[in-house]
Design a protein around this motif. Structure first.
Motif, PDB file in Angstrom:
ATOM      1  N   PRO A  57     169.943 -72.901  17.507  1.00 61.62           N
ATOM      2  CA  PRO A  57     168.977 -72.291  18.413  1.00 61.62           C
ATOM      3  C   PRO A  57     167.907 -71.500  17.648  1.00 61.62           C
ATOM      4  CG  PRO A  57     171.200 -72.009  19.256  1.00 61.62           C
ATOM      5  CD  PRO A  57     171.344 -72.603  17.899  1.00 61.62           C
TER       6      PRO A  57
ATOM      7  N   TRP B  16     166.590 -68.588  17.832  1.00 57.07           N
ATOM      8  CA  TRP B  16     166.800 -67.197  17.429  1.00 57.07           C
ATOM      9  C   TRP B  16     167.670 -67.091  16.183  1.00 57.07           C
ATOM     10  CZ3 TRP B  16     171.473 -64.668  16.935  1.00 57.07           C
ATOM     11  CH2 TRP B  16     172.578 -65.246  17.538  1.00 57.07           C
TER      12      TRP B  16
ATOM     13  N   GLU C 162     179.919 -65.630  32.475  1.00 53.97           N
ATOM     14  CA  GLU C 162     178.749 -66.170  33.160  1.00 53.97           C
ATOM     15  C   GLU C 162     178.861 -66.088  34.678  1.00 53.97           C
ATOM     16  OE1 GLU C 162     178.028 -70.076  31.585  1.00 53.97           O
ATOM     17  OE2 GLU C 162     177.197 -69.273  29.718  1.00 53.97           O
TER      18      GLU C 162
ATOM     19  N   LEU D  73     176.975 -72.279  23.127  1.00 53.06           N
ATOM     20  CA  LEU D  73     175.810 -71.502  23.589  1.00 53.06           C
ATOM     21  C   LEU D  73     176.247 -70.223  24.307  1.00 53.06           C
ATOM     22  CD1 LEU D  73     173.535 -74.420  24.831  1.00 53.06           C
ATOM     23  CD2 LEU D  73     173.134 -72.945  22.838  1.00 53.06           C
ATOM     24  N   THR D  74     177.331 -70.304  25.074  1.00 54.86           N
ATOM     25  CA  THR D  74     177.862 -69.111  25.737  1.00 54.86           C
ATOM     26  C   THR D  74     178.271 -68.063  24.705  1.00 54.86           C
ATOM     27  OG1 THR D  74     178.640 -70.351  27.661  1.00 54.86           O
ATOM     28  CG2 THR D  74     179.711 -68.242  27.220  1.00 54.86           C
TER      29      THR D  74
ATOM     30  N   ASP E 253     175.142 -66.651  22.810  1.00 51.60           N
ATOM     31  CA  ASP E 253     174.428 -65.668  23.633  1.00 51.60           C
ATOM     32  C   ASP E 253     175.141 -64.324  23.586  1.00 51.60           C
ATOM     33  OD1 ASP E 253     172.426 -64.989  25.820  1.00 51.60           O
ATOM     34  OD2 ASP E 253     174.312 -64.643  26.893  1.00 51.60           O
ATOM     35  N   TRP E 254     176.459 -64.364  23.582  1.00 50.75           N
ATOM     36  CA  TRP E 254     177.269 -63.144  23.511  1.00 50.75           C
ATOM     37  C   TRP E 254     177.092 -62.469  22.153  1.00 50.75           C
ATOM     38  CZ3 TRP E 254     183.268 -63.323  24.588  1.00 50.75           C
ATOM     39  CH2 TRP E 254     183.723 -62.029  24.858  1.00 50.75           C
TER      40      TRP E 254
ATOM     41  N   ARG F  73     174.497 -62.737  20.142  1.00 54.98           N
ATOM     42  CA  ARG F  73     173.131 -62.195  20.112  1.00 54.98           C
ATOM     43  C   ARG F  73     173.049 -60.886  20.860  1.00 54.98           C
ATOM     44  NH1 ARG F  73     167.784 -65.447  22.391  1.00 54.98           N
ATOM     45  NH2 ARG F  73     166.201 -64.190  21.292  1.00 54.98           N
ATOM     46  N   GLU F  74     173.710 -60.819  22.002  1.00 50.49           N
ATOM     47  CA  GLU F  74     173.739 -59.587  22.800  1.00 50.49           C
ATOM     48  C   GLU F  74     174.408 -58.450  22.035  1.00 50.49           C
ATOM     49  OE1 GLU F  74     176.568 -58.461  26.417  1.00 50.49           O
ATOM     50  OE2 GLU F  74     175.087 -59.985  26.970  1.00 50.49           O
TER      51      GLU F  74
ATOM     52  N   SER G 259     172.211 -57.081  19.146  1.00 50.02           N
ATOM     53  CA  SER G 259     170.906 -56.479  19.475  1.00 50.02           C
ATOM     54  C   SER G 259     171.026 -54.962  19.628  1.00 50.02           C
ATOM     55  CB  SER G 259     170.370 -57.091  20.771  1.00 50.02           C
ATOM     56  OG  SER G 259     171.229 -56.802  21.862  1.00 50.02           O
TER      57      SER G 259
END
Length: 291
Positions: free
Chosen positions: A162, A164, A232, A280-281, A284-285, A287-288, A291
């Motif tokens: 991805p 990012w 999700e 991807l799930t 995303d976790w 990345r969260e 951050s």
């Protein structure tokens, strides 16, 4: 496979343990293992659940059943696991006779009340299994090392990632190694395969079933795995800001991302799409959490 197709010796064992003739056997469909999975009723009204498999059906599944048997016998009676009445093993067929649980699987995608119940029960399970009552259980970090180290393969194969993550694959590989080290040091017994179809809800119990992949792991392992299945669809409590937890999530993401880029195995045409979505799930976790 219907109960009636079991070898006579296995059926005789069932009736000997239950103390009566089986007059009704309702096959339970689904799952990944071949063999028999049936809810039984005897002539005296006693109920039980039997699962059994032979090497002719799958040479690997009997060993998974033996692992489940050892885990169940080690845990002893707990409200959040089914009661194991007896076991059968003739070096070919392996069987387990459990209490029959009158309940249902959680709704999937998850709904908030059931997710809250299950997470509370997982906390109870974790407290009961840390430290592990089976100190010689397989070690998750050893058994899953290859899967949890797949970011190295992503780098070697120069797979797309991805946007990012551009330039950050080595960072995630390092994170994954942190998660793997934490797993290697864990002393809790984890179910390691918790998802909605391995859980039964009754009016007053949450029961975790199908212990085919137990292992020594960090005490938060099952909670993290369940959060991934739930995140999700429902609101979840925040997990500790622990680099090891983030690393474990990253390691799962790497295993799934690399796997999704491989040719589909025979007979499983949809598994790669599922792996990509799972990756991807988890990404995303990660990345969260970064951050």
């Amino acid at each position: 496979m219907p109960y009636e197709k079991l070898p006579a010796a296995v059926r005789a064992w069932v009736e000997r343990v239950l103390g009566s003739t089986v007059i009704s056997a309702t096959t339970q469909q689904g799952g990944f293992s071949p063999g028999v999975a049936a809810r039984l009723v005897t002539a005296t009204g006693r109920r039980a659940f039997v699962k059994a498999v032979g090497t002719s059906l799958n040479p690997k599944t009997p060993e998974l059943f033996r692992r489940e048997i050892t885990a169940m016998q080690s845990m002893g009676p707990l409200p959040v696991v089914p009661v194991l009445y007896d076991v059968y093993d003739d070096n070919d067929w392996v069987g387990m006779l459990y209490e029959d649980i009158d309940g249902q699987l959680p709704v999937h995608p998850w709904v908030q009340p059931e997710a809250d119940r299950v997470l509370e029960a997982v906390a109870e399970l974790t407290d009961a299994l840390d430290p592990s009552p089976w100190p010689d259980a397989p070690v998750v970090a050893v058994r899953s090392r290859e899967f949890l180290s797949r970011w190295e393969n992503v780098l070697a194969d120069q797979l797309d990632v991805p946007d990012w993550m551009a330039g950050r694959v080595e960072e995630l590989a390092a994170l994954a190694r942190t998660g793997l080290r934490a797993q290697a040091e864990g002393k809790a017994l984890a179910h390691y395969d918790l998802r909605a179809d391995n859980i039964i809800l009754t009016d007053d119990r949450v029961v975790f079933i199908d212990w085919a992949h137990p292992g020594l792991a960090a005490r938060w392992t099952d909670t993290v795995i369940l959060h991934a299945d739930m995140r999700e669809s429902v609101r979840l409590p925040a997990l500790p800001d622990d680099k090891a937890i983030t690393g474990f999530i990253a390691a799962i993401a790497g295993g799934q991302w690399w796997g999704s880029a491989q040719p589909a195995p025979p007979g499983l045409p949809t598994i790669r799409a599922w792996q990509r979505q799972s990756a991807l799930t988890h990404l995303d976790w990660v990345r969260e959490r970064l951050s």
